[in-house]
Design an enzyme around this catalytic site. Structure first.
Site, PDB file in Angstrom:
ATOM      1  N   ASP A  47      23.680  56.236  40.849  1.00 24.83           N
ATOM      2  CA  ASP A  47      23.704  55.471  42.093  1.00 24.83           C
ATOM      3  C   ASP A  47      24.642  56.066  43.107  1.00 24.83           C
ATOM      4  OD1 ASP A  47      25.823  54.973  40.529  1.00 24.83           O
ATOM      5  OD2 ASP A  47      25.318  52.941  39.862  1.00 24.83           O
ATOM      6  N   ASN A 101      29.188  42.424  33.641  1.00 26.79           N
ATOM      7  CA  ASN A 101      28.188  41.461  33.836  1.00 26.79           C
ATOM      8  C   ASN A 101      26.852  42.077  33.162  1.00 26.79           C
ATOM      9  OD1 ASN A 101      27.419  43.039  35.480  1.00 26.79           O
ATOM     10  ND2 ASN A 101      27.036  41.880  37.163  1.00 26.79           N
ATOM     11  N   HIS A 128      25.394  44.733  33.859  1.00 22.51           N
ATOM     12  CA  HIS A 128      24.716  45.653  34.626  1.00 22.51           C
ATOM     13  C   HIS A 128      24.550  47.187  34.129  1.00 22.51           C
ATOM     14  CE1 HIS A 128      27.961  46.668  37.802  1.00 22.51           C
ATOM     15  NE2 HIS A 128      28.027  47.611  36.653  1.00 22.51           N
ATOM     16  N   GLU A 153      21.719  44.915  38.741  1.00 19.12           N
ATOM     17  CA  GLU A 153      22.425  43.753  38.594  1.00 19.12           C
ATOM     18  C   GLU A 153      21.481  42.841  37.712  1.00 19.12           C
ATOM     19  OE1 GLU A 153      25.426  43.980  39.062  1.00 19.12           O
ATOM     20  OE2 GLU A 153      26.416  44.306  40.891  1.00 19.12           O
TER      21      GLU A 153
END
Ligand code: PGA
Length: 250
Positions: free
Chosen positions: A71, A140, A142, A147
């Site tokens: 990314d 979280n 991801h 996400e």
């Protein structure tokens, strides 16, 4: 449910880095023209130091290898010191003999993000797919900037970051203030990642323990993107004892 995920629990982050670096060296030694996938963030930093050390000590050349990163922040160009292109050059590419033109990081300043993302997907396919891709995991759950809620078949695209990710990345390790963190990124999708032939997810520290337990022992669900690796045919999680601390099945 752990699905097919293989688990390696190491005593500490240094050992995690050595195990992962060893996999990269073995991959390139066996197949010099390997297509390698890399990740950014603090977790793989030690792995990159180890890869450079081992490549030198064992005379393993990356000169025929290609690489793709997961990314890039949207709006940052590759010279920005918080861009993932800059991170990769500084932490790894400048320390091994991989050819700069064989390293691929999404262009955070691309004029047309859709075209940039489509071209990235096409390039991965055109070189035969990724042989080995290392991943981190967010608090979280991801993976890359996928996400919670990201579809299992998602592809490289422009995404919005959650507040949890913005907060984690502005704790002083990278950005100093939340307002400095870009709100969007270009990210490979979960489908892109699942297409790699071999995946290795690294996690260290107690902050990751809950996400790891959910990814391995919880349901296969888009609420926890890393759980979508459970049915991958060759996926290994390399953890330190703290990150493995909430697993029931260890
Ligand atoms: P970290 O990030 O390695 O900096 O903890 C991992 C991630 O968010 O994927």
């Amino acid at each position: 449910m752990a699905g097919n995920i293989k688990l390696i629990v190491c005593r500490n982050p240094d050992e995690v880095a050595k195990r992962c670096a060893g996999l990269y060296i073995e991959q390139v030694r066996n197949k010099p023209e390997s297509v390698l996938g890399f990740a950014t963030g603090s977790t793989p930093e030690k792995t990159y130091v180890e890869i450079a050390k081992l490549a030198k000590a064992e005379k393993v050349s990356f000169s025929k290898a290609l690489s793709f990163n997961l990314d890039e922040y949207w709006g940052l160009d590759g010279d920005h010191d918080q861009s993932y292109r800059y991170f990769m050059n500084e932490r790894l590419f400048n320390h091994i003999d991989i050819r700069p033109w064989n390293t691929n990081v999404l262009n955070g300043k691309a004029r047309f993000p859709e075209i940039e993302c489509r071209a990235y997907e096409e390039k991965i396919v055109s070189v035969g797919g990724v042989d080995l891709w290392v991943l981190g995991i967010g608090n979280n759950g991801h993976i890359a900037f996928n996400e919670p809620g990201s579809p299992v078949d998602s592809r490289t695209r422009l995404v919005s970051l959650t507040q949890s990710t913005i907060d984690s990345n502005s704790d002083g390790r990278f950005f100093k203030k939340a307002c400095e963190v870009p709100r969007c990124a270009l990210s490979t999708g979960i489908g892109t990642i699942r297409d790699a032939r071999k995946l290795v997810l690294l996690a260290t520290g107690a902050k990751k323990a809950e996400a790891i337990a959910k990814a391995i022992e919880g349901p296969f669900t888009t609420d926890v993107p890393a759980s979508l690796l459970q049915d991958h045919p060759d996926c290994t999680f390399i953890l330190d004892t703290d990150a493995a601390g909430k697993l029931k099945s260890r």
